[in-house]
Design a protein around this motif. Structure first.
Motif, PDB file in Angstrom:
ATOM      1  N   THR A  55       5.734 -42.823 -36.718  1.00  0.00           N
ATOM      2  CA  THR A  55       4.411 -43.131 -36.174  1.00  0.00           C
ATOM      3  C   THR A  55       4.267 -42.526 -34.789  1.00  0.00           C
ATOM      4  N   SER A  91      -7.703 -43.904 -44.976  1.00  0.00           N
ATOM      5  CA  SER A  91      -7.249 -43.208 -43.773  1.00  0.00           C
ATOM      6  C   SER A  91      -7.547 -41.714 -43.916  1.00  0.00           C
ATOM      7  N   THR A 160      -6.832 -41.122 -37.820  1.00  0.00           N
ATOM      8  CA  THR A 160      -5.593 -41.812 -38.192  1.00  0.00           C
ATOM      9  C   THR A 160      -5.304 -41.580 -39.663  1.00  0.00           C
ATOM     10  N   ASN A 162      -2.634 -42.814 -42.573  1.00  0.00           N
ATOM     11  CA  ASN A 162      -1.568 -43.733 -42.973  1.00  0.00           C
ATOM     12  C   ASN A 162      -0.837 -43.088 -44.150  1.00  0.00           C
ATOM     13  N   GLY A 182       6.242 -46.429 -44.904  1.00  0.00           N
ATOM     14  CA  GLY A 182       4.973 -45.954 -44.357  1.00  0.00           C
ATOM     15  C   GLY A 182       5.010 -45.721 -42.864  1.00  0.00           C
ATOM     16  N   TYR A 184       2.119 -44.059 -39.409  1.00  0.00           N
ATOM     17  CA  TYR A 184       0.779 -43.646 -39.009  1.00  0.00           C
ATOM     18  C   TYR A 184       0.842 -42.392 -38.134  1.00  0.00           C
TER      19      TYR A 184
END
Length: 294
Positions: A55, A91, A160, A162, A182, A184
């Motif tokens: 992320t 997203s 953004t 995801n 996961g 971001y």
């Protein structure tokens, strides 16, 4: 009763029990004629770790991120680990498509750093479509993959994505369930554009909007974290960049992003960006050259 007579009686009773379906005789027969066995079947299972560390928010000061992820065969038999990537609905798929990623096997997580060179066995794509990070794993074994993500100049601002890395482990016809890790990817708000002027490939001048800042404010231009050209105050309001100013690590061809930042009183870059824009390195008859734009 003599011994011979007892033997005859025993034979006759046995015949009666068996012929008549005696439960005692049946129990004797089944007990002596039945065997039992059991088989333990192995299982395939998978787990993934390290994806959350991917992320990041890309900006003029954060132009790439290099992080490891770990794929584990957590089952009891050997198998092959394979991955896919997917963008979570709602997203920004456009951002995931605009972030280039290269991944390669690494010996340890500590061996995956910003300065680590891309190793053998690498796969390249985007976070919207990346070839499988495939690893053959013994039961309980893990594989470490180093990932390096770099946004293209076309990456949308204030977006953004995801992203999920989806992992399965298979052995023959047996396949584990899909496990996901996961993270971001973000981009900051759009930055002001630089004005760029060409000078026949020999150099470019970049200028910026300094409205609202004192004339004595100092500025510097950067490619990544490397300063290029000379520092300037708003009195001159431009910085000249020649091919020789570009760091060798950037290569001799291709498009780069130049970012002009405000400097503090000690001459160090602040987080305030005055403007950014692309320049392109190329080769012309008399050698290395630079021009404005992509």
């Amino acid at each position: 009763m003599n011994r011979r007579l007892r033997l005859v009686v025993a034979v006759l009773l046995t015949a009666v029990f068996v012929g008549g379906g005696s439960s005692a005789a049946w129990a004797l027969w089944s007990a002596s004629g039945t065997t039992a066995s059991s088989v333990t079947i192995g299982k395939v299972s998978a787990s993934i770790a390290g994806t959350s560390a991917l992320t990041t928010t890309f900006s003029s000061t954060v132009t790439s991120v290099t992080k490891p992820i770990t794929l584990t065969n957590s089952g009891s038999i050997a198998g092959t680990a394979t991955t896919t990537v997917s963008v979570v609905s709602g997203s920004s798929t456009a951002l995931a498509q605009a972030v280039t990623v290269v991944a390669w096997p690494a010996a340890t997580t500590a061996a995956c750093t910003t300065n680590t060179a891309v190793g053998s066995g690498s796969v390249t794509g985007t976070w919207a479509s990346l070839p499988s990070m495939t690893s053959k794993l013994a039961a309980g074994a893990s594989a470490i993959w180093c990932t390096r993500s770099t946004p293209k100049s076309s990456a949308p601002a204030s977006a953004t994505a995801n992203v999920n890395v989806n992992l399965t482990v298979a052995s023959g016809s047996w396949t584990s369930g899909v496990v996901q890790g996961g993270f971001y990817l973000n981009t900051s708000a759009a930055e002001a554009a630089l004005t760029c002027n060409d000078h026949s490939g020999n150099y470019v001048d970049v200028t910026w909007d300094a409205a609202g800042r004192p004339k004595e404010t100092w500025y510097a231009a950067y490619v990544g974290t490397t300063p290029v050209g000379q520092k300037a105050q708003d009195y001159s309001a431009f910085i000249t960049i020649a091919p020789s100013d570009i760091p060798a690590s950037a290569g001799t061809s291709g498009t780069l992003t130049v970012t002009v930042k405000v400097l503090d009183s000690a001459g160090n870059p602040t987080s305030t960006v005055a403007g950014s824009g692309p320049v392109t390195l190329f080769t012309q008859n008399n050698g290395a050259a630079i021009r404005c734009g992509a």
